[in-house]
Scaffold this active site. Structure first.
Site, PDB file in Angstrom:
ATOM      1  N   THR A  71       0.516  -1.835  11.731  1.00 18.65           N
ATOM      2  CA  THR A  71      -0.078  -3.026  11.487  1.00 18.65           C
ATOM      3  C   THR A  71       0.868  -4.069  10.744  1.00 18.65           C
ATOM      4  O   THR A  71       1.833  -3.731  10.369  1.00 18.65           O
ATOM      5  CB  THR A  71      -1.415  -3.037  11.324  1.00 18.65           C
TER       6      THR A  71
ATOM      7  N   THR B 175      -8.452  -1.508   7.031  1.00 18.00           N
ATOM      8  CA  THR B 175      -8.203  -1.044   8.175  1.00 18.00           C
ATOM      9  C   THR B 175      -9.380  -0.311   8.689  1.00 18.00           C
ATOM     10  O   THR B 175     -10.117   0.362   7.765  1.00 18.00           O
ATOM     11  CB  THR B 175      -7.042  -0.246   8.547  1.00 18.00           C
TER      12      THR B 175
ATOM     13  N   ASP C 181      -1.817  -3.604  22.304  1.00 15.67           N
ATOM     14  CA  ASP C 181      -2.511  -4.816  22.044  1.00 15.67           C
ATOM     15  C   ASP C 181      -2.981  -5.647  23.296  1.00 15.67           C
ATOM     16  O   ASP C 181      -3.859  -6.061  23.721  1.00 15.67           O
ATOM     17  CB  ASP C 181      -1.792  -5.619  21.148  1.00 15.67           C
TER      18      ASP C 181
ATOM     19  N   SER D 253      -9.428   1.315  11.825  1.00 18.34           N
ATOM     20  CA  SER D 253      -9.074   2.210  12.583  1.00 18.34           C
ATOM     21  C   SER D 253      -9.303   3.619  12.310  1.00 18.34           C
ATOM     22  O   SER D 253      -9.787   4.637  13.130  1.00 18.34           O
ATOM     23  CB  SER D 253      -7.666   2.166  13.048  1.00 18.34           C
TER      24      SER D 253
ATOM     25  N   ALA E 236       0.181 -19.556  18.106  1.00 18.61           N
ATOM     26  CA  ALA E 236       1.482 -19.161  18.705  1.00 18.61           C
ATOM     27  C   ALA E 236       1.872 -18.055  17.710  1.00 18.61           C
ATOM     28  O   ALA E 236       3.211 -17.899  17.600  1.00 18.61           O
ATOM     29  CB  ALA E 236       2.277 -20.249  19.007  1.00 18.61           C
TER      30      ALA E 236
ATOM     31  N   ASN F 295       2.669  -1.405  18.127  1.00 20.17           N
ATOM     32  CA  ASN F 295       1.553  -1.168  17.177  1.00 20.17           C
ATOM     33  C   ASN F 295       1.153   0.256  17.593  1.00 20.17           C
ATOM     34  O   ASN F 295       0.316   0.853  16.674  1.00 20.17           O
ATOM     35  CB  ASN F 295       0.298  -2.090  17.925  1.00 20.17           C
TER      36      ASN F 295
ATOM     37  N   LYS G 232       4.860  -4.494  12.504  1.00 15.71           N
ATOM     38  CA  LYS G 232       4.924  -4.613  13.846  1.00 15.71           C
ATOM     39  C   LYS G 232       6.118  -5.038  14.591  1.00 15.71           C
ATOM     40  O   LYS G 232       6.636  -4.400  15.588  1.00 15.71           O
ATOM     41  CB  LYS G 232       3.777  -5.409  14.510  1.00 15.71           C
TER      42      LYS G 232
ATOM     43  N   GLY H 262     -13.227 -10.242  18.943  1.00 12.07           N
ATOM     44  CA  GLY H 262     -11.937  -9.322  19.092  1.00 12.07           C
ATOM     45  C   GLY H 262     -12.182  -7.878  18.735  1.00 12.07           C
ATOM     46  O   GLY H 262     -11.441  -7.102  19.009  1.00 12.07           O
TER      47      GLY H 262
ATOM     48  N   TYR I 249     -12.627 -10.792  14.622  1.00 12.69           N
ATOM     49  CA  TYR I 249     -13.911 -10.014  14.854  1.00 12.69           C
ATOM     50  C   TYR I 249     -14.783 -10.111  13.579  1.00 12.69           C
ATOM     51  O   TYR I 249     -15.757  -9.446  13.202  1.00 12.69           O
ATOM     52  CB  TYR I 249     -13.488  -8.481  15.082  1.00 12.69           C
TER      53      TYR I 249
END
Ligand code: ATR
Length: 290
Positions: free
Chosen positions: A71, A24, A111, A26, A136, A96, A75, A253, A232
């Site tokens: 995450t 992560t 998101d 974040s 999907a 999230n 979720k 992303g 990303y």
């Protein structure tokens, strides 16, 4: 990462629940934001195994955490352990961001909103436009809900497993006025499908390891069609490289990652997020191997 503030008795904790969690980015982004705003908060990765999720949620209250991000793979399943959901989280069936309001745990999903903000900053409005989504899975759901709520005219969902695209269409057919259609991946080579598309989004993991993207008639889209890859990594994904080769614009992303984080920051702190600081921290973190 250097933490240039001191942890004191006033320090409050924000966490991120996931398994795995070491990848992560974040913490870098959120800790930079907390420091920039002078907030006595610290953001930490928390490895939570699936069987422990319920206890981990109870610990949000027990430790009086400010909140958490959530995450993969929690979720969807975390929904059942929370006290209330935002409309968006309810529609997506996924959370999230959790906000601890004096022991009441609110689940939100930033998101889809993060995705829309990243489109806005490109000057792109999905209102009355035609969009193709490839994939999907869980990320498609958030993107799909946000696009329907933004008044998109028509959305075609192409997926390897057609039944998954079809069940998304069934689930969200009546959410707005957007026409929804599920197709198989071979349709991505049909110029008729793409000739009016304003936006094509990759919500699959194809390209994550540098492999070529799925067969898609990039050239059949209008010249100003925008290609958006939720991935990303690598820095230039195969989807965006192929779009660039067809002289089409692309977004990766990291803008969605940034804005979903910025929205979560504001939910926890009730302050505007320092976007520049977060962007720099995120870019730095993405350049460092996990
Ligand atoms: P996320 O939560 O990121 O959306 P996910 O729920 O695992 O992740 O969904 C991954 C998506 O990538 C799915 O749409 C998956 O297609 P299937 O539904 O058929 O599994 C798609 N995907 C993954 N690998 C793929 C591949 N090699 N070719 C085509 N689609 C692929």
């Amino acid at each position: 990462m250097s933490l240039s503030f001191t942890i004191t008795g006033q320090t409050r904790i924000v966490g991120i629940f996931g398994d795995p969690i070491t990848h992560t980015r974040s913490p870098a982004m959120q800790n930079a934001a907390f420091r920039a705003r002078g907030l006595p908060y610290i953001y930490v990765p928390l490895l939570v195994r699936s069987p422990d999720l319920r206890h981990a949620v109870q610990a949000i209250r027990a430790y009086n955490l400010v909140g958490v991000n959530v995450t993969v793979p929690h979720k969807e399943r975390i929904v059942r352990y929370l006290d209330a959901l935002s409309a968006e989280a309810d529609l997506c069936g996924a959370v999230n961001t959790v906000i601890n309001c004096e022991g009441t745990l609110l689940g939100d999903n930033t998101d889809g909103r993060g995705f829309l903000v990243s489109l806005q900053e490109r000057g792109f409005s999905p209102h009355r436009r035609e969009v193709v989504i490839v994939g999907a899975g869980g990320s498609t759901r958030a993107v799909l809900v946000s696009l329907i709520r933004a008044g998109t005219e028509r959305i075609t969902i192409a997926n390897r497993t057609l039944t998954k695209a079809q069940s998304l269409v069934r689930a969200y057919r009546t959410l707005g006025k957007t026409q929804l259609e599920a197709v198989s991946l071979d349709k991505l080579q049909d110029p008729l499908l793409l000739k009016n598309s304003a936006l094509v989004i990759n919500c699959t993991s194809v390209g994550l390891h540098g492999e070529p993207f799925l067969p898609l008639a990039f050239d059949a889209t209008p010249r100003n069609c925008l290609f958006y890859d939720l991935l990303y990594r690598p820095e230039l994904t195969s989807f965006l490289r192929q779009a660039r080769n067809a002289r089409r614009a692309g977004v990766d992303g990291r803008r969605m990652l940034l804005h979903q984080g910025a929205l979560a920051f504001s939910l926890w702190t009730r302050q505007p997020a320092p976007l520049e600081v977060m962007t720099r921290a995120l870019n730095r973190a993405l350049r460092t191997p996990s």
